[in-house]
Design a protein around this motif. Sequence first.
Motif, mmCIF file in Angstrom:
data_model
loop_
_atom_site.group_PDB
_atom_site.id
_atom_site.type_symbol
_atom_site.label_atom_id
_atom_site.label_comp_id
_atom_site.label_asym_id
_atom_site.label_seq_id
_atom_site.Cartn_x
_atom_site.Cartn_y
_atom_site.Cartn_z
ATOM 1 N N ALA A 42 -24.355 2.862 -29.502
ATOM 2 C CA ALA A 42 -25.232 1.850 -29.758
ATOM 3 C C ALA A 42 -26.686 1.885 -29.187
ATOM 4 O O ALA A 42 -27.737 1.545 -29.527
ATOM 5 N N GLU A 43 -26.564 2.573 -27.901
ATOM 6 C CA GLU A 43 -27.942 2.638 -27.180
ATOM 7 C C GLU A 43 -28.659 3.639 -27.826
ATOM 8 O O GLU A 43 -29.948 3.718 -27.739
ATOM 9 N N PHE A 68 -22.693 3.212 -38.871
ATOM 10 C CA PHE A 68 -22.994 4.699 -38.491
ATOM 11 C C PHE A 68 -22.029 5.674 -39.369
ATOM 12 O O PHE A 68 -22.681 6.494 -40.022
ATOM 13 N N LYS A 69 -20.794 5.343 -39.234
ATOM 14 C CA LYS A 69 -19.858 6.178 -39.775
ATOM 15 C C LYS A 69 -19.979 6.276 -41.378
ATOM 16 O O LYS A 69 -19.749 7.257 -42.126
ATOM 17 N N SER A 70 -20.299 5.082 -41.890
ATOM 18 C CA SER A 70 -20.230 4.861 -43.429
ATOM 19 C C SER A 70 -21.652 5.558 -44.113
ATOM 20 O O SER A 70 -21.502 5.701 -45.068
ATOM 21 N N GLU A 71 -22.474 5.164 -43.381
ATOM 22 C CA GLU A 71 -23.926 5.496 -43.964
ATOM 23 C C GLU A 71 -24.634 6.381 -43.682
ATOM 24 O O GLU A 71 -25.203 6.998 -44.547
ATOM 25 N N ILE A 72 -24.431 7.060 -42.453
ATOM 26 C CA ILE A 72 -25.007 8.373 -41.946
ATOM 27 C C ILE A 72 -24.050 9.634 -42.340
ATOM 28 O O ILE A 72 -22.923 9.740 -41.916
ATOM 29 N N PRO A 73 -24.636 10.497 -43.082
ATOM 30 C CA PRO A 73 -23.652 11.641 -43.598
ATOM 31 C C PRO A 73 -23.443 12.763 -42.532
ATOM 32 O O PRO A 73 -24.230 12.891 -41.344
ATOM 33 N N VAL A 74 -22.227 13.390 -42.652
ATOM 34 C CA VAL A 74 -22.101 14.311 -41.785
ATOM 35 C C VAL A 74 -22.910 15.676 -42.343
ATOM 36 O O VAL A 74 -22.951 15.869 -43.428
ATOM 37 N N ILE A 75 -23.767 16.419 -41.528
ATOM 38 C CA ILE A 75 -24.587 17.165 -41.897
ATOM 39 C C ILE A 75 -24.404 18.683 -41.072
ATOM 40 O O ILE A 75 -23.727 18.652 -40.072
#
Length: 270
Positions: A42-43, A68-75
């Motif tokens: 969160a910080e 974060f987990k649902s919207e930011i892809p693993v890259i």
Amino acid sequence: MAVDSVLSSPLGPPACEKDAKALRFIEEMTRNADVVQEKVLAEILTRNGQTEYLQRFKLGGFTDRLTFKSEIPVITYEDLQPEIQRIANGDRSHILSAHPISEFLTSSGTSAGERKLMPTIKEELDRRQLLYSLLMPVMNLYVPGLDKGKGLYFLFVKSETKTPGGLLARPVLTSYYKSDHFKTRPYDPYNVYTSPNEAILCPDSFQSMYAQMLCGLYEREQVLRVGAVFASGLLRAIRFLNLNWKQLTHDIRTGSLNPRVTDPLVRECT
């Protein structure tokens, strides 16, 4: 309050108040690791919410883990390489971090043959220093006497370069050894080295190894520990001693210094 009463931990009683503080910190951070990790995430998201990368996903001021987990892809590294290259070329806008990028840390390059550039900030060096400071209090629980004598540790810097934008690119240990955190570190009985800073920071591998080996052999009666960051470094040291013991013993016996050691700072401190 006595040291042995300030810490209730399965790790065992600390040797001193400084160790107790370090062990308390480890307990606090690991007892509820899930909560701590969520808070840290969160910080990070709050601090970097306006960066170009996070703005790309148009999620507003989200800071929760589920979003974060649902919207930011693993890259992969390759996915970020264009942004990293922009930073390396001198772009100082908030691309990946709200804090200025201070330098690049480089990978070893052993997996793909080419070193990867990892942007970092000055604050990260403080976190690395904190991590390093937690090692000895834990080891001291199981190995007595680590605060006695000196350690012959073979520590080395590696080559560094500059990116087109002027930022340094170097391995993480080189970054640490060349920082004030290391060069002006306070006295710590757990980390008293026979190797002078000048020898550790010498970029020439032969001169650095020779000076460190010579100082360690000269102070051999005080040396209670021998080591290196990587096992390969210790093997290199053993091989070096096998090849150069005659010159090393000559220098100790005569009070001279191998003429192959030409670095003025190394010669002055050895």
